[in-house]
Enzyme design. Structure first.
Site, short mmCIF file in Angstrom:
data_model
loop_
_atom_site.label_atom_id
_atom_site.label_comp_id
_atom_site.label_asym_id
_atom_site.label_seq_id
_atom_site.Cartn_x
_atom_site.Cartn_y
_atom_site.Cartn_z
N ASP A 157 0.82 -1.21 0.00
CA ASP A 157 0.00 0.00 0.00
C ASP A 157 0.86 1.27 0.00
O ASP A 157 1.87 1.35 0.71
CB ASP A 157 -0.86 -0.03 1.28
CG ASP A 157 -1.80 1.14 1.39
OD1 ASP A 157 -2.79 1.15 0.65
OD2 ASP A 157 -1.55 2.03 2.22
N GLU A 163 1.48 -0.47 -4.94
CA GLU A 163 0.57 0.64 -5.25
C GLU A 163 1.33 1.96 -5.19
O GLU A 163 1.70 2.42 -4.11
CB GLU A 163 -0.58 0.69 -4.24
CG GLU A 163 -1.60 1.74 -4.64
CD GLU A 163 -2.27 2.50 -3.50
OE1 GLU A 163 -3.36 3.05 -3.71
OE2 GLU A 163 -1.69 2.56 -2.40
C1 GLC Z 1 -3.99 3.41 -0.30
C2 GLC Z 1 -5.30 2.64 -0.17
C3 GLC Z 1 -6.34 3.58 0.32
C4 GLC Z 1 -5.93 4.10 1.67
C5 GLC Z 1 -4.55 4.76 1.60
C6 GLC Z 1 -3.97 4.96 2.96
O1 GLC Z 1 -4.06 4.36 -1.29
O2 GLC Z 1 -5.63 2.03 -1.37
O3 GLC Z 1 -7.61 2.97 0.41
O4 GLC Z 1 -6.86 5.02 2.15
O5 GLC Z 1 -3.62 3.94 0.91
O6 GLC Z 1 -3.58 3.75 3.52
#
Ligand code: GLC
Length: 637
Positions: free
Chosen positions: A236, A305
């Site tokens: 993440d 991500e």
């Molecule tokens: C990422 C997740 C999102 C979350 C953020 C903070 O972007 O996909 O849902 O709010 O991280 O952890």
């Protein structure tokens, strides 16, 4: 059998091997042409656990709910899933604020439930990937509590600062950094009498990855779940891991006048720092070492991500020194770089640019949706659902589907302020919440037309169910002659063929609004996908795209298509294709030249010889190259 046919068998097999082995797509890594590792061509189905299936009637999805629907994934042809966080959390950001990385969130179930989920998935041939949230923990995590109390060993687990003392004696945050979710990224902590950094909500303090103890603690978390049998992690917000330690102000962006907005500055000191890549490479090594130590299990992988630039994402795959990082740095271009009004050139450009930047020998990946962005039907319009799934599932490499997209679920944009729970939406207030809320794409999965769409027996669900569930639901789509779900499953079935795994790839715009791409593999019928991204019907002349007159047969078409499976689109004399607004079609090219002259002669001789064994071998070889599926390694450890 005499020696001559034996030699022929050998020759024949060699010919097949040679011809099929002579083409490397270059887009899908393959150590040998016959083996593609499980993650290089799979569909990752993202489950948002809170909204997937509630097993105990509390209005919240849970692990047993997921386990009960793993058969559904298998029936759909899905063999890998990634789960948004299931760990203990106060749920300020619905699991992305973790208070214990090694415990299951009680409202989702127990560790035993998790183990049952893994076992069931394993028996169904489904790999499970977990969401790993390293950038920040919850402010209720014991590490944060200890750090706030300056307990020895934990002082620097997070990013703390005294702030700036103003002339009038008041304090202010150390710099102008903002949180992604609005407002300053610094929060004053009364107990420690210092500010702490939080790039997301104030309940999500940033961990300090410059502290080796934090790195070690996170390695332990990864190993804990690997030992439980997971196939890897989605990492993440990875590009937020490090901040510049000089804590300088970020330059203004001129995008907005609102100093509290994340867009107010350019994030040159808080995002995409070079140290991020080193950490990704460190985790890659951890995963590779684990896979090497447990060779009976599948390759353990990571997907990262990061909404980042192409060069950075390419380096995540493998940097200039050849050091490998993320197996799959998420490619969000279908979310961020094409919109409802994009034309064919925009799509072609976005596909090509990923393939150009991706270092050779890696697997491309395409993300069509997730829990942070509006759904396909809402971004491009409901008529686009089939075409977008065709695009996603016939491109080379890995496809990522967000749960519900196989049905064409739609955002529920009318969620009231009172029912709104998403933190950034709550932060910006009642007037603006609809512009940023992620609740609309997180509503419960629509299983059927019964109470709460079959998601839960509860009188109230954590987010309201989209009222369109009465018509738009899985059960109805299974029963219908034509449905988005049926198109989706047909596409998954088609992906299993050798051509979709290994086929060469070529894409081009056919007009302003229509683009097409082709997958080719020697000796097999090419597969052509054609997509209309306009709201008008489009007549397409295919002759320019095809190298020679071919017979095109409809393999898969959308629910609104004028065609049906098996229709012949183009005879030898050329012809036109009529594409519905926002429609797509997948064709196969029956060239009549499936086999080379060389082989055709040999085959004729074999058939003439009347030798049953040789003919059987011929049939077997053709079948093997066309329809053999990816050989999955089912071992867990
Ligand atoms: C990422 C997740 C999102 C979350 C953020 C903070 O972007 O996909 O849902 O709010 O991280 O952890």
């Amino acid at each position: 059998m005499t020696i001559a046919p034996l030699i022929k068998i050998l020759l024949f097999s060699l010919l097949l091997q040679q011809e099929s082995g002579s083409v490397m797509s270059g887009l899908v890594k393959s150590e040998s042409e016959d083996f593609i590792d499980w993650w290089q061509h799979t569909v990752f189905y993202q489950i948002y656990p809170r909204s997937f299936k509630d097993s105990n009637g509390d209005g919240i999805g849970d692990l047993r709910g997921i386990t009960s629907q793993l058969q559904y994934l298998a029936d759909t042809g899905i063999s890998a899933t990634w789960l948004s966080p299931i760990f203990q959390s106060p749920m300020v950001d619905f699991g992305y604020d973790i208070s214990d990385y090694k415990a299951i969130q009680p409202e989702y179930g127990t560790m035993q439930d998790f183990e049952e989920l893994i076992d069931t998935a394993y028996n169904l041939g489904i790999k499970v990937v977990l969401d790993f949230v390293p950038n920040h923990s919850s402010d209720k995590h014991e590490w944060f509590l200890k750090s706030a109390a300056k307990e020895p060993g934990y002082e620097d687990f997070y990013v703390w600062h005294d702030g700036l003392l103003q002339d009038n004696g008041t304090r202010s945050p150390p710099n102008n950094w903002q949180s992604v979710f609005y407002g300053s990224a610094w929060e004053w902590h009364e107990g420690r009498q210092q500010y702490y950094l939080h790039q997301f909500t104030k309940e999500q303090p940033d961990l300090n990855f410059r502290n080796p103890k934090v790195v070690q603690a996170m390695d332990n978390v990864l190993l804990f779940w690997l030992n439980k049998g997971v196939a890897g992690f989605r990492i993440d917000a990875v590009n937020h891991l490090f901040e510049d330690d000089t804590l300088q102000d970020e330059p203004l962006s001129a995008k907005t006048q609102d100093p509290l907005s994340y867009d107010y500055t350019r994030h040159i000191y808080t995002k995409d720092l070079p140290e991020v890549l080193q950490m990704v490479q460190h985790w890659r090594k951890l995963l590779d070492d684990f896979s090497a130590k447990h060779p009976k299990g599948p390759t353990r992988i990571m997907m990262t991500e990061a909404y980042a630039g192409l060069t950075q994402l390419a380096d995540y795959y493998e940097d200039v020194s050849g050091t490998k990082g993320s197996h799959l740095p998420f490619n969000f271009h279908f979310i961020t770089d094409v919109k409802g009004d994009s034309d064919a050139r925009d799509y072609v450009y976005n596909v090509e640019k990923w393939l150009i930047y991706m270092p050779r020998g890696h697997a491309a990946n395409w993300v069509m949706g997730n829990h942070d962005n509006p759904r396909v039907a809402s971004r491009f319009g409901p008529a686009s659902v089939d075409a977008m799934n065709m695009l996603l599932l016939t491109l080379p490499g890995v496809a990522v589907t967000y749960n519900g997209e196989e049905l064409g679920m739609q955002d529920y944009r009318e969620i009231s302020w009172e029912d709104t729970v998403d933190p950034p939406a709550k932060n910006v207030g009642e007037e603006l919440y609809k512009e940023v809320s992620r609740d609309p794409e997180r509503t419960p999965f629509q299983w059927n037309n019964k109470k709460n769409a079959g998601f839960s027996d509860s009188s109230k669900t954590w987010l309201p169910v989209h009222p369109n569930y009465l018509e738009l639901n899985l059960e109805a789509q299974k029963a219908a002659n034509k449905s988005h779900y049926k198109v989706y499953t047909d596409l998954i079935e088609l992906r299993k063929s050798a051509i979709m795994r290994l086929g060469r790839f070529d894409i081009e715009p056919l007009s302003r609004w229509v683009f097409a791409f082709k997958r080719e593999y020697p000796n097999f019928e090419s597969i052509i996908t054609i997509i209309n991204v306009s709201d008008e019907e489009q007549l397409v002349d295919l002759s320019e795209f095809l190298s020679q007159p071919k017979k095109l047969v409809v393999e898969i078409c959308g629910v609104d298509s004028n065609y049906k499976y098996g229709d012949i689109i183009l005879g030898d004399g050329g012809g036109q294709l009529n594409l519905a607004p926002r429609g797509g079609i997948v064709l196969s090219e029956r060239s009549g030249r499936i086999m080379s002259e060389r082989r055709r002669t040999l085959v004729k001789q074999l058939v003439k010889s009347g030798n049953v064994v040789l003919v059987a071998l011929l049939v077997y070889n053709l079948w093997r190259h066309k329809w053999t599926k990816v050989s999955f390694n089912q071992q867990r450890f």
